[in-house]
Scaffold this active site. Structure first.
Site, PDB file in Angstrom:
ATOM      1  N   ASP A 450       4.130  -0.689   4.323  1.00 57.78           N
ATOM      2  CA  ASP A 450       3.167  -1.550   4.645  1.00 57.78           C
ATOM      3  C   ASP A 450       3.847  -2.947   4.717  1.00 57.78           C
ATOM      4  O   ASP A 450       4.802  -3.298   4.140  1.00 57.78           O
ATOM      5  CB  ASP A 450       2.072  -1.619   3.548  1.00 57.78           C
ATOM      6  CG  ASP A 450       1.042  -0.772   3.543  1.00 57.78           C
ATOM      7  OD1 ASP A 450       1.056   0.045   4.662  1.00 57.78           O
ATOM      8  OD2 ASP A 450       0.324  -0.127   2.528  1.00 57.78           O
ATOM      9  N   ASP A 699      -1.625   1.750  -0.147  1.00 58.40           N
ATOM     10  CA  ASP A 699      -2.348   1.122  -1.213  1.00 58.40           C
ATOM     11  C   ASP A 699      -4.104   1.384  -1.177  1.00 58.40           C
ATOM     12  O   ASP A 699      -4.788   1.364  -2.184  1.00 58.40           O
ATOM     13  CB  ASP A 699      -2.336  -0.381  -1.232  1.00 58.40           C
ATOM     14  CG  ASP A 699      -2.770  -0.894   0.146  1.00 58.40           C
ATOM     15  OD1 ASP A 699      -3.276  -0.218   0.990  1.00 58.40           O
ATOM     16  OD2 ASP A 699      -2.813  -2.075   0.287  1.00 58.40           O
ATOM     17  N   ASP A 703      -5.163   5.991   2.702  1.00 54.11           N
ATOM     18  CA  ASP A 703      -3.783   6.263   2.906  1.00 54.11           C
ATOM     19  C   ASP A 703      -3.245   7.393   1.891  1.00 54.11           C
ATOM     20  O   ASP A 703      -2.198   8.156   2.115  1.00 54.11           O
ATOM     21  CB  ASP A 703      -2.943   5.219   2.049  1.00 54.11           C
ATOM     22  CG  ASP A 703      -2.855   3.749   3.069  1.00 54.11           C
ATOM     23  OD1 ASP A 703      -2.898   3.907   4.084  1.00 54.11           O
ATOM     24  OD2 ASP A 703      -2.903   2.707   2.264  1.00 54.11           O
TER      25      ASP A 703
END
Length: 1011
Positions: A450, A699, A703
């Protein structure tokens, strides 16, 4: 108060002055949940404190909760595992009486009733995961290798060799006690930090909302389920959180028996085609929440949940907020029942398979060498068990080879090395959910990361906004705040910074203070790419929107010049690395009015650029996956020296690419922009198809599928409960440097295990080769009493391997079993040759290595002990100094072996061989000190030769690559064939004769939006 329809100079949309509704301003956020929505928002703006800037309150309480989360029985009842010690016997905890499921949503369950229900139903947790310490201890006596050692103990007892029997039992107990203690100690360290990530739940009790640990939920509890959180128990949806009056409708439908009583997924998994099924709950009104059930049903899309439907334990809430009632405990939930079916059939993973493979191979070798020794014994007419006071008989040969050929410490040392490594990672704020994840992390060769919070500091700030001509900045900021979530307990980072930025715009806060009422809030969704709120103020209806600049511009009917300026400013923000959000509103169903752009900047972390270089040096390229626009993604990559081959994620699905071309794009890319969860999953899948071991960070609830799919799923700091549940490793500290440090640590742990395995295989082969050849050629062996102490010393010396200093490989690691076996066999042969040389010198007329007097048995015992103990210094490599624990343990064992040799302990009568040794052997077995010094010097020389050979073997290129997998496996034919098959579908139809047919047909092309 003047309403919106007043004079222009006082119009709220022009930033005019308004009389503010008084708000109470507290010094903290206590009681914020009870306040009116916009009053609570004002309190949040004025009272918010960054949790990173202040010490955590109630730390003692949290530690107590964490400790309580680990309690399942009294401290002294160590043999017990399972439910609470308070759980009552005699009542079926799976059956919850209907009377307990009639809880009022405003009052909830009383504290006294909670205690009563917990005594009956136990804690809300899947208790099979608890560790029974006594069973864990017994587990160290189980397994093929340990069973063979236990057979050796029984054989020693049968031969009445009580010294051997006692030492073998001592070896087994030593391994079990050390392994059990180290693993328990390591597990305690991990468990103490796992309390920080334990699932939480919001419940209504005694008339007020409380946050508790999910394990404390009891049947009948009213739970609040909201976006980003995991469902804490199987719970029936009652009503929308903002519509508590619908509780009456729920009760009415419940009385009419419109809801099913079970919490099974069978109906959902059958599909919606069964028109005859009238028992399913009716779908009352609109969908209240949506949950991610991918881990249960495999369905990747969120499942809408209506009034009366069951949300399942551990599933993640993707949108919405609702009241629900817990209908059972975790153990009897759908997930709990499924878990109970697979108890005892846990996947042991790749690591366990490797250990079993090595253990089985060594056992086969032992059987071969025993057979060879017995064949030699038959030619020499050896008896089966006599003479009883000598080791020269067939059963003693078998006993000796079982002891030396079975690495009893192998399963213990490797398991405890992993456990101790997990504890070390925990201290670095990386919580390992399962031990095999360490092996996966050590072998990772691609890290998909990310951007926000991992590569960047996750400190969003709003720079000077762009305001469209004729619009007021305060009104724009107020609209942006209206088009945000107002759930201050779990704000999205963008919504949080939008709301908190109002501190700089007091007039915007005055606008929010004018009696606004929210009718409906629509969170961000990937289709519209915006957040929308319908609200009312002063008799007027407003629809406020905030989202992607293109999506907001499409809504409005602005003139070409305004649109051109808007696009140019958005492009300029992107070039500067700013994330921009468009803001617009609609009044009384009129035209949408474009207000401007918010520019947000999340600076890269100070250590990110250096860490990326370090990761690349470790053979782990970083691919950035971000939801930002491609221009922002490229600018961020430039700042981080990450490479600018960044592509729009739409290229993966709608770019016309397929097969090999699509896989090549994923491998070549430095990152993807405008990424959604399904893109993450696809990137991981394609990299794995090419043979890469992939780590993925995430997070959010969305996901979870990609974290499960990855070889090593990493939940980053601040991740949702659903993401943490799906991940293999949970990080409690922010940043990429934490992840790279964990990769290096995992490789060090792997190196310790690999060094020990090479060492242990070489030790087994050393004595098997020497002793069997000695039995066949000389009809002699090292006494069994001394053999058991050699085995004991080998285990004592390597107890400290788990704490040894190790180095991190500069490339992803893997087992390379062929290489391990070749090197171990070479080392074993060299050790055997070294022992044969020292035995051969004793046939020289002057006694060779014997200076004055000595014992054949003791000299061989000392040489074998020294060279075997020091071999661990060779296999561990010379890139780091050994730890003082390892050096201390080996020196202590060497001192013991030397004392054995000096004083002739367990040497037996002087050995008369054939040919006969011509030097003097003392009857008491003593060896002079000069001879002992020479043996030490000789052993050092042997170790140096072995170290040189080991170094040269590792320099051979083909051997260094032997057993390594192709990390970029490319098969265009297979990839293109799978892509072509993916475009086909089975079509069901009826021909002109009325016969049903199933045919292969091309899938209908999906309509695509350019925006």
């Amino acid at each position: 108060m003047r309403h919106v329809g007043g004079h222009a100079d006082d119009d709220v949309e022009r930033g005019g002055r308004m009389n503010s509704v008084a708000t109470s301003r507290g010094s903290n956020l206590d009681g914020i949940e009870k306040m009116e929505e916009y009053a609570a928002l004002q309190r949040y703006i004025t009272s918010y404190r960054d949790p990173k800037a202040v010490s955590t309150d109630d730390a003692d309480g949290q530690n107590a909760d964490a400790a309580d989360a680990r309690k399942g029985h009294h401290w002294w009842a160590f043999w017990r595992s399972g439910d609470s010690s308070q759980a009552q016997v005699g009542k079926d905890p799976a059956t919850v009486p209907d009377a307990m499921l009639n809880t009022d949503i405003r009052q909830g369950v009383s504290t006294a009733e909670v205690d009563s229900r917990r005594k009956r139903f136990g804690w809300n947790e899947i208790t099979s995961e608890k560790t029974n310490l006594f069973k864990q201890f017994l587990g160290y006596f189980m397994g093929p290798i340990l069973y063979v050692m236990e057979i050796a103990a029984l054989l020693a007892a049968g031969l009445q060799d009580w010294v051997d029997f006692g030492v073998i039992c001592g070896i087994l107990l030593l391994n079990a006690i050390v392994g059990w203690y180290q693993e328990k100690q390591a597990a305690d360290v991990v468990a103490s930090l796992k309390g920080d990530i334990a699932m939480k739940a919001t419940v209504v009790r005694d008339g007020r909302e409380q946050q508790i640990l999910a394990r404390e939920v009891v049947p009948g509890d009213i739970v609040v389920i909201e976006e980003g959180q995991s469902v804490p128990a199987d719970a029936r949806i009652i009503c929308d959180y903002d519509s508590p009056d619908d509780f009456a409708t729920y009760n009415k439908l419940k009385e009419e028996d419109k809801f099913t009583d079970d919490s099974d997924l069978d109906d959902e998994m059958k599909g919606e085609d069964d028109e005859d099924d009238e028992e399913n709950p009716i779908q009352q009104g609109h969908a209240i929440i949506a949950t991610d059930q991918s881990a249960i049903t495999g369905e990747s899309l969120a499942v809408d949940k209506y009034m009366g439907e069951v949300a399942y334990y551990t599933t993640g809430c993707k949108r919405g907020k609702a009241y629900a009632i817990a209908i059972t405990t975790a153990k009897h939930s759908f997930v709990g029942r499924t878990a109970s079916l697979v108890q005892g059939a846990k996947d042991q993973g790749h690591f366990k398979a490797i250990m079993n493979s090595i253990g089985t191979s060594l056992l086969v070798l032992v059987m071969f060498f025993i057979l060879a020794a017995w064949i030699g014994g038959f030619f020499r007419h050896l008896k089966i068990a006599t003479p009883s006071d000598s080791s020269i008989n067939l059963l003693h040969y078998a006993l000796i080879l079982l002891i030396v050929g079975v690495p009893v410490g192998l399963p213990v040392v490797t398991t405890t090395t992993l456990a101790v490594g997990a504890a070390y990672l925990a201290k670095q704020k990386a919580i390992v959910q399962k031990l095999t994840a360490i092996e996966s992390l050590a072998g990772v060769d691609v890290l998909c990361s990310d951007k926000t919070g991992t590569l960047t500091a996750n400190q969003l700030s709003i720079r000077e906004p762009y305001v469209a001509e004729g619009q007021d900045v305060n009104w724009m900021m107020a609209v942006a705040a209206l088009a945000s979530s107002h759930n201050t307990k779990s704000l999205d980072p963008i919504d949080k910074v939008t709301i908190l930025t109002l501190k700089r715009y007091p007039k915007a806060r005055e606008i929010l203070n004018q009696g606004w009422k929210t009718e409906k809030y629509f969170p961000f969704d990937p289709v519209s790419k915006r957040i929308t709120t319908i609200c009312h103020m002063g008799g007027d209806k407003y629809v406020c929107a905030k989202g992607a600049p293109k999506a907001i511009l499409t809504l409005s009917n602005c003139d070409e010049e305004t649109a051109r300026l808007f696009k140019e400013k958005a492009a300029d923000f992107a070039r500067r690395g700013f994330r921009s959000l468009g803001v617009a509103y609609q009044k009384n169903d009129g035209d949408w009015i474009l207000l401007g752009l918010l520019s947000m900047f999340d600076p890269p972390r100070e250590d990110t650029a250096q860490t990326i270089v370090e990761a690349q040096q470790l053979g782990v390229p970083v691919k950035m996956l971000t939801g930002d626009a491609i221009a922002i993604a490229k600018e961020t990559c430039k700042m981080l020296a990450l490479g600018t081959k960044v592509y729009n994620s739409q290229k993966l699905i709608h770019g016309g690419l397929s097969g090999t071309t699509q896989h090549d794009l994923v491998e070549r890319a430095d990152g993807f922009a405008e990424v959604f969860p399904e893109h993450k999953y696809q990137v991981v899948e394609m990299l794995q198809q090419r043979g890469h071991l992939t780590a993925m960070t995430g997070d959010g609830v969305n996901d979870a599928p990609s974290l499960k799919k990855a070889d090593c799923g990493i939940a980053v700091e601040g991740s949702s409960e659903a993401a943490q549940a799906a991940a293999d490793i949970v990080f409690l500290a922010p940043g990429l440097s934490t992840i790279v440090l964990a990769i290096k640590t995992a490789r060090e742990i792997f190196q310790r295990m690999k060094a020990y395995i090479q060492y242990r295989i070489a030790l087994c082969l050393h004595l098997e080769i020497y002793l069997v050849t000695s039995m066949i050629i000389l009809n002699e062996t090292i006494r069994v009493e001394l053999i058991v102490f050699i085995a004991l010393f080998a285990d004592l010396a390597t107890v400290a391997v788990a704490y040894d200093n190790a180095y991190s490989e500069e490339r992803p690691v893997e087992w390379q079993l062929p290489k391990i076996w070749i090197i171990s066999v070479v080392l074993g042969i060299l050790l055997a040759l070294g022992t044969w040389v020292i035995r051969g010198t004793m046939y020289l007329p002057n006694g060779g290595i014997v200076q004055n007097f000595g014992s054949v048995q003791e000299i061989l015992f000392l040489e074998v002990s020294l060279t075997e103990n020091w071999l661990i210094f060779v296999t561990r490599g010379g890139k780091t100094w050994p730890s003082f624990q390892l050096v201390g343990a080996i020196l202590a064992v060497d001192a013991l072996a030397t004392i054995f040799c000096l004083f002739g302990w367990l040497s037996g009568l002087p050995q008369i061989g054939n040919p006969v040794d011509e030097w003097r052997q003392r009857r008491d077995g003593w060896t002079d000190i000069v001879t002992v010094v020479v043996v030490w010097a000789y052993s050092i020389g042997v170790t140096i030769v072995i170290a040189i050979v080991y170094f040269l073997l590792n320099k051979i290129t083909w051997l260094d690559q032997l057993g390594r997998k192709d990390r970029s496996r490319k098969d265009p034919q297979i990839e293109n064939m799978i892509a072509a098959l993916g475009k086909l579908a089975i079509e069901h139809g009826t021909d002109k004769h009325g016969t049903e047919r199933y045919v292969l047909a091309t899938k209908a092309a999906e309509e695509e939006e350019d925006d």
